[in-house]
Design a protein around this motif. Structure first.
Motif, PDB file in Angstrom:
ATOM      1  N   ALA A 131      -7.653  29.508 -17.319  1.00 33.61           N
ATOM      2  CA  ALA A 131      -6.282  29.097 -17.023  1.00 33.61           C
ATOM      3  C   ALA A 131      -5.630  28.435 -18.239  1.00 33.61           C
ATOM      4  CB  ALA A 131      -6.279  28.136 -15.836  1.00 33.61           C
ATOM      5  N   GLU A 132      -6.400  27.621 -18.948  1.00 33.93           N
ATOM      6  CA  GLU A 132      -5.865  26.936 -20.119  1.00 33.93           C
ATOM      7  C   GLU A 132      -5.488  27.925 -21.211  1.00 33.93           C
ATOM      8  OE1 GLU A 132      -4.179  24.017 -21.966  1.00 33.93           O
ATOM      9  OE2 GLU A 132      -5.127  23.795 -19.981  1.00 33.93           O
ATOM     10  N   SER A 133      -6.242  29.027 -21.331  1.00 35.11           N
ATOM     11  CA  SER A 133      -5.917  30.018 -22.364  1.00 35.11           C
ATOM     12  C   SER A 133      -4.593  30.714 -22.071  1.00 35.11           C
ATOM     13  CB  SER A 133      -7.047  31.046 -22.477  1.00 35.11           C
ATOM     14  OG  SER A 133      -7.156  31.840 -21.312  1.00 35.11           O
ATOM     15  N   TYR A 134      -4.250  30.877 -20.780  1.00 33.27           N
ATOM     16  CA  TYR A 134      -2.943  31.447 -20.435  1.00 33.27           C
ATOM     17  C   TYR A 134      -1.831  30.436 -20.678  1.00 33.27           C
ATOM     18  CZ  TYR A 134      -5.122  35.572 -18.382  1.00 33.27           C
ATOM     19  OH  TYR A 134      -5.820  36.733 -18.202  1.00 33.27           O
ATOM     20  N   ARG A 135      -2.102  29.188 -20.369  1.00 26.73           N
ATOM     21  CA  ARG A 135      -1.106  28.147 -20.638  1.00 26.73           C
ATOM     22  C   ARG A 135      -0.792  28.068 -22.132  1.00 26.73           C
ATOM     23  NH1 ARG A 135      -4.271  25.140 -16.739  1.00 26.73           N
ATOM     24  NH2 ARG A 135      -3.133  25.020 -14.757  1.00 26.73           N
ATOM     25  N   ALA A 136      -1.835  28.266 -22.957  1.00 28.91           N
ATOM     26  CA  ALA A 136      -1.622  28.218 -24.408  1.00 28.91           C
ATOM     27  C   ALA A 136      -0.689  29.325 -24.874  1.00 28.91           C
ATOM     28  CB  ALA A 136      -2.964  28.321 -25.133  1.00 28.91           C
ATOM     29  N   LEU A 137      -0.572  30.395 -24.087  1.00 25.95           N
ATOM     30  CA  LEU A 137       0.349  31.486 -24.427  1.00 25.95           C
ATOM     31  C   LEU A 137       1.734  31.258 -23.830  1.00 25.95           C
ATOM     32  CD1 LEU A 137      -1.970  34.621 -23.903  1.00 25.95           C
ATOM     33  CD2 LEU A 137      -1.393  33.460 -26.046  1.00 25.95           C
ATOM     34  N   GLY A 138       1.913  30.141 -23.143  1.00 26.93           N
ATOM     35  CA  GLY A 138       3.216  29.821 -22.581  1.00 26.93           C
ATOM     36  C   GLY A 138       3.386  30.162 -21.119  1.00 26.93           C
TER      37      GLY A 138
END
Length: 526
Positions: A131-138
């Protein structure tokens, strides 16, 4: 911000009732984010199920192939009236850009739609790191199972927990899975498949015999040797239904398919190791096999029949039975394997087996003289090889002298193979041990690239006398062409340059024993 798309990544081996209810509530605008704000979805919003590890199957980590999971999602979506699209995402090692891989794959697969964009695409994911990796993409991310309050009476089961319950015989999986999942599983025999995968004591969670094998070099060696092996066994096979058990990447079947004698035959390759079968399937897809009537099956023949009883004209096994001995229960599993082959063989059909072999007098005590000037000579065996990368192990073992390699083997072989191994150093490169143990070392010592994997295997577990008992005990007759033989290339290239065998009493140098076996066994009438 109103979202028109929900990206739902996951392996999706099961769809739970909770997930379906959650998606309905999400699409209806009834789900709140971490800030207790309602997540707005457009009336025509669609769920994009990104099925990850889609090309990885028949393992405990991924029991179902991608197409079965795609069909499962489509079935549940129709039954639950969920507007859905499904995209298959290939399996990759853990990678910091995994979220980008998923997003790009979805954009490529659904070229008729705008690519996923943080302004219009909401991500539904309960794995914190992902989930954090998707958040890092905005992207805005909403949890699924983890969106339930910790104060709730009961936390929802995740799909993988449902699969594990099934595997362990807990019937409650049927209550947790969506009814469409239950129906799909029963239609395609998934409960039996999952139970078998999880109960298999031989195969790892990744669908392989061992996690320490370099399949690149392993497959290359089989491909290189396949022509020579076909010269040895091809003329002994009968046309019809031909099964290569332990087919690896299909190198031997490639030679069989090219032989006009087998132009009308049905050819089957059976193997446990997923990486090898993946390559075999790739070769088939690119037209490598001259005979199009060829199929590859991932199966453990010890776990159950692979072919119908009495249906096979020829079975061929090359460099396989010592692995059955090593990774299973020793001779008992070789005997079980022989019975299984006998059961699927037609009357008059043949089983041709080529493999390594122990010496005729394995318990004879001998002295083994080894070179100590051909590498490093540490005072003791290294005990931390399991913690090293494969390349580091190969470099270390490859740099040892033959004498020091024996010391390392005496440490690694018994702990990894489970076999007894006693070698007493007499000093100056001389060792006293059983002849069978001497040959175990000599036939393994040069496999530095796969040292830990090879030290798991016993090359000399059976003698020719043992093979006669195994085959006749399975109800087969041994053809006169069966023979124990010595590989003189091994003698000239691997044994003689670094070692000598001596009689304990006289000190006389001994001749090298047999190293290989070729058995031709037939199923007699009656």
């Amino acid at each position: 911000m109103t979202f028109s798309e929900v990206l739902f990544p996951g392996r999706h081996h099961a769809v739970t009732g909770f997930q379906v209810d959650f998606l309905h509530r999400l699409l209806a605008g009834e789900v709140r984010d971490a800030d207790d704000v309602v997540v707005p979805l457009a009336d025509d919003a669609v769920v994009v199920w990104a099925v990850t590890s889609a090309n990885h199957a028949w393992t405990r980590r991924n029991p179902l192939p991608g197409h079965r999971r795609e069909a499962l999602v489509e079935r549940v979506s129709v039954a639950a009236d969920l507007p859905s699209l499904v995209v298959l995402v290939p399996d990759v090692p853990q990678h910091p850009r995994f979220a980008e891989l998923v997003v790009t794959t979805v954009a490529t697969a659904l070229g008729h739609r705008p690519p996923p964009d943080p302004a219009r695409t909401l991500v539904a994911c309960s794995t914190p790191a992902v989930a954090e990796s998707y958040r890092a993409l905005g992207y805005t991310v909403v949890g699924v199972e983890d969106a339930v309050s910790d104060d709730a009476d009961e936390q929802p089961s995740r799909p993988w927990e449902v699969v594990e319950r099934l595997a362990h015989g807990d019937a409650s999986w049927r209550l947790l899975a969506h009814p469409g999942t239950v129906a799909h599983y029963e239609r395609y025999g998934v409960p039996e498949l999952v139970t078998e995968l999880f109960s298999d004591p031989v195969v790892s969670s990744e669908g392989d015999l061992t996690t320490t094998r370099d399949y690149r070099t392993y497959a290359a060696s089989f491909e290189t040797a396949s022509g020579r092996k076909y010269d040895q066994v091809g003329h002994l096979l009968e046309p019809g239904r031909v099964v290569d058990v332990g087919c690896a990447t299909g190198g031997l079947l490639e030679r069989i398919a090219a032989d006009p004698r087998f132009g009308e035959s049905d050819l089957f390759g059976v193997d446990i190791a997923r990486p090898l079968l993946d390559e075999a399937e790739h070769k088939k897809a690119t037209g490598v096999f001259a005979n199009p009537n060829i199929w590859f099956v991932r199966a453990n023949i010890l776990s159950g029949p692979v072919m119908p009883a009495g249906s096979v004209d020829s079975t061929v096994t090359v460099a396989l039975t010592h692995e059955v001995f090593s990774y299973g229960a020793g001779r008992a599993d070789v005997e079980a394997f022989a019975r299984r082959v006998a059961e699927h063989t037609r009357v008059g059909g043949v089983w041709v087996n080529s493999d390594v072999l122990g010496p005729d007098e394995p318990d004879r005590v001998v002295d083994l003289q080894l070179r100590s000037d051909d590498g490093a000579n540490p005072a003791a065996a290294r005990e931390d090889l399991d913690a090293l990368e494969r390349a580091e192990v190969a470099a270390y073992v490859g740099g040892l002298s033959t004498d020091a390699r024996m010391r390392q083997f005496a440490h690694d072989f018994p702990r990894l193979s489970g076999a007894a191994f006693v070698a007493r150093s007499l000093g100056e490169g001389r060792w006293r041990l059983r002849l069978g143990d001497a040959m175990e070392f000599l036939t393994t010592k040069d496999y530095a690239d796969n040292w830990l994997s090879e030290c798991h295997e016993s090359f000399c577990g059976l003698t020719m006398a043992d093979w006669r008992e195994v085959l006749t005990g399975a109800g087969l007759t041994l053809d006169p062409t069966s023979v124990a033989w010595r590989n003189d290339w091994l003698v000239s290239e691997r044994f003689a340059p670094t070692a000598r065998l001596h009689d304990v009493e006289t000190g006389d140098e001994l001749d090298w024993p047999v190293t290989h076996v070729l058995t031709v066994a037939r199923r007699p009438p009656g």
